[in-house]
Write an enzyme that holds these catalytic residues in place. Structure first.
Site, short mmCIF file in Angstrom:
data_model
loop_
_atom_site.label_atom_id
_atom_site.label_comp_id
_atom_site.label_asym_id
_atom_site.label_seq_id
_atom_site.Cartn_x
_atom_site.Cartn_y
_atom_site.Cartn_z
N TYR A 84 -1.77 -0.98 11.04
CA TYR A 84 -1.80 -1.26 9.61
C TYR A 84 -0.63 -0.58 8.90
O TYR A 84 0.03 -1.18 8.04
CB TYR A 84 -3.13 -0.80 9.01
CG TYR A 84 -3.23 -1.04 7.52
CD1 TYR A 84 -3.39 -2.33 7.02
CD2 TYR A 84 -3.15 0.02 6.63
CE1 TYR A 84 -3.47 -2.55 5.66
CE2 TYR A 84 -3.23 -0.20 5.26
CZ TYR A 84 -3.39 -1.48 4.79
OH TYR A 84 -3.46 -1.70 3.43
N SER B 238 0.85 -1.19 0.00
CA SER B 238 0.00 0.00 0.00
C SER B 238 0.88 1.23 0.00
O SER B 238 2.02 1.20 0.49
CB SER B 238 -0.90 0.01 1.24
OG SER B 238 -1.53 1.27 1.42
#
Length: 265
Positions: free
Chosen positions: A160, A145
């Site tokens: 995360y 990401s």
């Protein structure tokens, strides 16, 4: 490079980006092994792909947080299809936003770490030992990401964000350790994509989701998949080491053009 008749495993294949990558691989003539926890979703996706695919599509119910489950799935896939040419490490989740780190439950922290870190290592470890390492060839595509490289501007991302930073470090180290082989390690970094992932991240709170997406158009999983296929189709001597694919309105992780939609309505 043609992907026809290659064997690929896709983790987190039941929905979102993983689902679209799996469908695209099958369309390229790849034999595809679908990994996810929910057998019913995998069964439905397998049936959908098989309607048009000329290649083999099989599924295994796998919990990437459990190494024994991952190993069993990989070993079963090798027994049925043969050697594994491609691993798409895609399974991932974020939980608990907008709660700050100390407000999360330990279960949420453990689940994110287990999926986003252990899951990536377990899948790579199992595939390398079952197939790629002895043949000294293959491609591992880790779906990370853009948050891996930039600190998010809102609370609830500490675990995360650190998970995704780990994936970058793991990919870079693994790539180095596989020097002397033809095994490629690639990283695909999507930006904001409209999937169940972002809905789950905010606990399916519609107002929080809508506020996050306000004013701009996120990407969709079918816009991400072609870039994964492009990376995988490069000649073996060429590695697209990392690729960011983001909405144009996402200028960085901290800056979004919230007037994008009004200018393009």
């Amino acid at each position: 490079m043609s992907l026809r008749d290659q064997n690929a495993i896709v983790t987190g294949a039941s929905m979102g980006i993983g689902r679209e990558i799996a469908k695209s691989l099958a369309a390229e003539g790849c034999n595809v092994v679908l990994f996810a926890r929910t057998a019913e979703k995998l069964e439905d996706l397998t049936a959908e792909i098989q309607k048009t695919a000329t290649s083999k599509v099989i599924y295994r119910s796998v919990d990437v947080q459990q190494y024994d489950s991952v190993k069993a799935g990989v070993d079963s896939a090798v027994n049925e299809l043969g050697e594994i040419d491609i691993l798409v490490n895609n399974a991932g989740l974020a939980l608990g936003a907008p709660n700050r780190f100390h407000e999360l439950s330990i279960d949420q922290i453990v689940q994110m770490n287990g999926t986003n870190m252990n899951g990536y290592m377990f899948a790579a470890y199992a595939v390398l030992n079952a197939s790629m390492a002895k043949r000294k060839t293959g491609t591992i595509l880790n779906v990370s990401s853009t948050t891996a490289l930039e600190a998010p501007p809102f609370p609830g991302e500490a675990v995360y964000h650190s998970n995704k930073a780990f994936q970058e470090g793991f990919s870079n180290s693994l790539r180095n350790e596989l020097c002397g082989t033809n095994i490629r390690v690639l990283v695909l970094r999507p930006g904001v994509v409209a999937t169940n992932f972002h809905e789950q991240r905010v606990g399916y709170d519609k107002d929080s989701y809508d506020n996050f997406m306000q004013g701009f158009q996120p990407l969709t999983p079918d816009q991400i998949a072609p870039h994964a296929i492009w990376m995988l189709k490069q000649p073996n001597g060429c590695s697209v080491k990392a690729l960011d694919v983001i909405p144009t309105a996402q200028r960085s992780l901290n800056v979004f053009d919230r007037e994008w939609n009004s200018r393009h309505s």
